[in-house]
Design a protein around this motif. Structure first.
Motif, PDB file in Angstrom:
ATOM      1  N   SER A 165       1.775  63.583  19.067  1.00 27.20           N
ATOM      2  CA  SER A 165       1.044  64.451  19.995  1.00 27.20           C
ATOM      3  C   SER A 165      -0.251  63.804  20.460  1.00 27.20           C
ATOM      4  N   GLU A 166      -0.851  63.001  19.607  1.00 31.46           N
ATOM      5  CA  GLU A 166      -2.120  62.361  19.938  1.00 31.46           C
ATOM      6  C   GLU A 166      -1.942  61.090  20.759  1.00 31.46           C
ATOM      7  N   ASN A 167      -0.753  60.474  20.697  1.00 29.80           N
ATOM      8  CA  ASN A 167      -0.609  59.134  21.260  1.00 29.80           C
ATOM      9  C   ASN A 167       0.486  58.956  22.308  1.00 29.80           C
ATOM     10  N   LEU A 168       1.433  59.872  22.405  1.00 35.08           N
ATOM     11  CA  LEU A 168       2.578  59.657  23.281  1.00 35.08           C
ATOM     12  C   LEU A 168       2.546  60.572  24.495  1.00 35.08           C
ATOM     13  N   SER A 169       3.059  60.074  25.589  1.00 38.35           N
ATOM     14  CA  SER A 169       3.186  60.842  26.813  1.00 38.35           C
ATOM     15  C   SER A 169       4.275  61.893  26.671  1.00 38.35           C
ATOM     16  N   THR A 170       4.132  63.015  27.386  1.00 36.99           N
ATOM     17  CA  THR A 170       5.183  64.031  27.387  1.00 36.99           C
ATOM     18  C   THR A 170       6.414  63.560  28.156  1.00 36.99           C
ATOM     19  N   GLN A 171       6.349  62.401  28.766  1.00 37.31           N
ATOM     20  CA  GLN A 171       7.515  61.812  29.430  1.00 37.31           C
ATOM     21  C   GLN A 171       8.270  60.873  28.496  1.00 37.31           C
ATOM     22  N   THR A 172       8.119  61.105  27.206  1.00 38.86           N
ATOM     23  CA  THR A 172       8.772  60.301  26.185  1.00 38.86           C
ATOM     24  C   THR A 172       9.749  61.172  25.408  1.00 38.86           C
ATOM     25  N   ILE A 173      10.771  60.565  24.857  1.00 39.54           N
ATOM     26  CA  ILE A 173      11.678  61.228  23.923  1.00 39.54           C
ATOM     27  C   ILE A 173      11.433  60.630  22.538  1.00 39.54           C
ATOM     28  N   ILE A 174      11.462  61.472  21.506  1.00 39.28           N
ATOM     29  CA  ILE A 174      11.291  60.965  20.148  1.00 39.28           C
ATOM     30  C   ILE A 174      12.498  61.351  19.307  1.00 39.28           C
ATOM     31  N   SER A 175      12.734  60.581  18.254  1.00 42.92           N
ATOM     32  CA  SER A 175      13.741  60.941  17.269  1.00 42.92           C
ATOM     33  C   SER A 175      13.120  60.874  15.888  1.00 42.92           C
ATOM     34  N   LYS A 176      13.546  61.778  15.026  1.00 42.96           N
ATOM     35  CA  LYS A 176      13.145  61.753  13.623  1.00 42.96           C
ATOM     36  C   LYS A 176      14.378  61.357  12.824  1.00 42.96           C
ATOM     37  N   THR A 177      14.272  60.264  12.060  1.00 40.60           N
ATOM     38  CA  THR A 177      15.425  59.691  11.371  1.00 40.60           C
ATOM     39  C   THR A 177      15.049  59.369   9.936  1.00 40.60           C
ATOM     40  N   ASP A 178      15.956  59.586   8.993  1.00 42.50           N
ATOM     41  CA  ASP A 178      15.735  59.164   7.615  1.00 42.50           C
ATOM     42  C   ASP A 178      16.076  57.683   7.473  1.00 42.50           C
ATOM     43  N   ASP A 179      15.556  57.053   6.416  1.00 43.60           N
ATOM     44  CA  ASP A 179      15.786  55.616   6.257  1.00 43.60           C
ATOM     45  C   ASP A 179      17.148  55.294   5.652  1.00 43.60           C
ATOM     46  N   ASP A 180      17.996  56.311   5.457  1.00 47.19           N
ATOM     47  CA  ASP A 180      19.375  56.057   5.019  1.00 47.19           C
ATOM     48  C   ASP A 180      20.376  56.428   6.112  1.00 47.19           C
ATOM     49  N   VAL A 181      19.917  56.357   7.362  1.00 44.23           N
ATOM     50  CA  VAL A 181      20.761  56.662   8.519  1.00 44.23           C
ATOM     51  C   VAL A 181      20.931  55.411   9.371  1.00 44.23           C
ATOM     52  N   ALA A 182      22.158  55.128   9.754  1.00 46.54           N
ATOM     53  CA  ALA A 182      22.448  54.053  10.710  1.00 46.54           C
ATOM     54  C   ALA A 182      22.605  54.672  12.087  1.00 46.54           C
ATOM     55  N   VAL A 183      21.945  54.087  13.089  1.00 47.04           N
ATOM     56  CA  VAL A 183      21.948  54.657  14.435  1.00 47.04           C
ATOM     57  C   VAL A 183      22.672  53.722  15.394  1.00 47.04           C
ATOM     58  N   TYR A 184      23.594  54.291  16.176  1.00 45.00           N
ATOM     59  CA  TYR A 184      24.269  53.558  17.241  1.00 45.00           C
ATOM     60  C   TYR A 184      23.484  53.824  18.530  1.00 45.00           C
ATOM     61  N   PHE A 185      22.606  52.937  18.893  1.00 41.25           N
ATOM     62  CA  PHE A 185      21.736  53.214  20.036  1.00 41.25           C
ATOM     63  C   PHE A 185      22.478  53.174  21.370  1.00 41.25           C
ATOM     64  N   LEU A 186      23.614  52.478  21.438  1.00 44.87           N
ATOM     65  CA  LEU A 186      24.405  52.516  22.663  1.00 44.87           C
ATOM     66  C   LEU A 186      24.916  53.937  22.895  1.00 44.87           C
ATOM     67  N   GLU A 187      25.478  54.558  21.857  1.00 42.05           N
ATOM     68  CA  GLU A 187      25.990  55.923  21.983  1.00 42.05           C
ATOM     69  C   GLU A 187      24.856  56.914  22.225  1.00 42.05           C
ATOM     70  N   LEU A 188      23.704  56.677  21.601  1.00 39.18           N
ATOM     71  CA  LEU A 188      22.545  57.542  21.845  1.00 39.18           C
ATOM     72  C   LEU A 188      22.117  57.463  23.298  1.00 39.18           C
ATOM     73  N   SER A 189      22.137  56.265  23.869  1.00 39.59           N
ATOM     74  CA  SER A 189      21.742  56.113  25.272  1.00 39.59           C
ATOM     75  C   SER A 189      22.687  56.899  26.182  1.00 39.59           C
ATOM     76  N   LYS A 190      23.979  56.932  25.831  1.00 36.90           N
ATOM     77  CA  LYS A 190      24.943  57.692  26.622  1.00 36.90           C
ATOM     78  C   LYS A 190      24.669  59.189  26.531  1.00 36.90           C
ATOM     79  N   ASN A 191      24.343  59.673  25.330  1.00 32.57           N
ATOM     80  CA  ASN A 191      23.984  61.079  25.164  1.00 32.57           C
ATOM     81  C   ASN A 191      22.798  61.451  26.032  1.00 32.57           C
ATOM     82  N   LEU A 192      21.748  60.637  25.969  1.00 29.29           N
ATOM     83  CA  LEU A 192      20.522  60.941  26.707  1.00 29.29           C
ATOM     84  C   LEU A 192      20.759  60.907  28.211  1.00 29.29           C
ATOM     85  N   LYS A 193      21.503  59.912  28.679  1.00 23.67           N
ATOM     86  CA  LYS A 193      21.757  59.811  30.123  1.00 23.67           C
ATOM     87  C   LYS A 193      22.581  60.978  30.628  1.00 23.67           C
TER      88      LYS A 193
END
Length: 333
Positions: free
Chosen positions: A155-183
């Motif tokens: 809230s102190e540092n990021l623009s409201t034109q940003t998307i954020i994710s909260k992830t645990d350190d035991d999660v593997a993320v497929y960023f290609l599939e995430l990009s498809k979801n967001l688009k």
């Protein structure tokens, strides 16, 4: 204790090209005062200094010419989990751009009771520039404060034109599939007749990456570690919420959630609290919390797997994703 602050990074140049007209949302059904716990930072994420390699120059040029969506991926991690954080840096966390999605990774770590661990975290932050190290005890019972700390910093540092994710350190993320979801979601919101003149990210939903829960009941058994008293939460069931291992939301919603949160009233179940109860109090109904369209995260639950098992599978999954990107000729770096 070292108390130096590292200069926060600026992602202002990597945003959706839409007009910003934000009004603070308040819930008509609650008069809860704003009473946030304020955290101080021992270290903060910095803009990484790039070496002049051909790969990095090519990546910067690619991001500058085609970026349409910016994501900051906050990975919450226990203080001593140095190896888990490094595994992510070498796998999914090494990806900074894919298919029009620009990504920055931030590890969120609380203060250890062991001073040597704290000193090692400071050195880790100085080396990688990607650690948000906040001055509050790092315990399982304080997990809700870890999420609140990252929401405060965002809230102190990021623009409201940003998307954020909260992830645990035991999660593997497929960023290609995430990009498809967001688009896909961005296109759906943009095309909606009632939203044509509004900021698209103001209307973006909360996305559940691993689990989308509906109709869960508070635990009333006093012997259970997840016990919730009537005084803490009186309704018979919870609003819909995302399981906390990973969820994605627009920064505008994250800021509203942070602004409405009271530290003395928070439940220890951070996922129920932030993505369910507070979201609901903001008047963001269940149409604003959605399941993923394409699977983009896999949770290797720490209590059920060894670090060696998680490392093996996270590295294998990363290589499969890279191979798919190469074969598909999708831009990434």
């Amino acid at each position: 204790m070292h108390n130096g602050r590292l200069k926060p990074f600026n992602i202002g140049s990597e945003v959706l090209h839409v007009e910003t007209t934000r009004e603070t949302t308040t819930s008509p059904s609650t008069h809860t005062p704003i009473c946030k716990k304020k955290f101080s930072y021992i270290t903060e994420p910095t803009e990484q200094k790039l070496n002049s390699t051909d790969k990095e120059i090519k990546c910067m040029a690619m991001k500058g010419s085609t970026t349409s969506i910016s994501l900051v991926n906050f990975v919450v991690s226990s203080a001593p989990n140095f190896l888990a954080r490094q595994i992510i840096r070498e796998t999914s966390g090494s990806i900074s751009f894919v298919n029009g999605l620009s990504i920055k990774h931030v590890f969120v770590v609380g203060k250890s009771t062991d001073e040597n661990t704290n000193l090692k975290i400071i050195k880790e932050s100085e080396k990688h520039g990607d650690v948000l190290f906040y001055d509050y005890p790092d315990t399982y019972r304080n997990l809700v404060y870890k999420t609140l700390a990252l929401l405060q910093w965002a809230s102190e540092n990021l623009s409201t034109q940003t998307i954020i994710s909260k992830t645990d350190d035991d999660v593997a993320v497929y960023f290609l599939e995430l990009s498809k979801n967001l688009k896909d979601i961005f296109n759906e919101v943009s095309a909606h007749e009632n939203e044509r003149e509004n900021n698209v990210l103001e209307q973006f939903p909360l996305i559940c990456a691993v689990g989308h829960r509906v109709g869960d009941l508070p635990m009333r058994d006093k012997k259970d570690k997840n016990y919730v008293s009537i005084e803490e939460y009186a309704p018979r069931k919870y609003p819909a919420f995302c399981m906390g291992s990973m969820y994605v939301m627009p920064m505008a919603l994250a800021k509203d959630i942070y602004d409405l949160t009271c530290d003395h009233g928070m439940l220890r179940a951070e996922d129920v609290w932030f993505t369910g109860i507070v979201r609901d109090r903001l008047g963001r109904g269940d149409s604003n919390i959605v399941r993923h369209k394409y699977l983009f995260a896999q949770h290797f639950q720490t209590s059920l797997t060894t670090l060696e098992y998680r490392e093996q599978h996270m590295r294998r999954m990363y290589l499969l994703m890279v191979n798919k990107l190469e074969v598909s000729k999708i831009p990434w770096c």
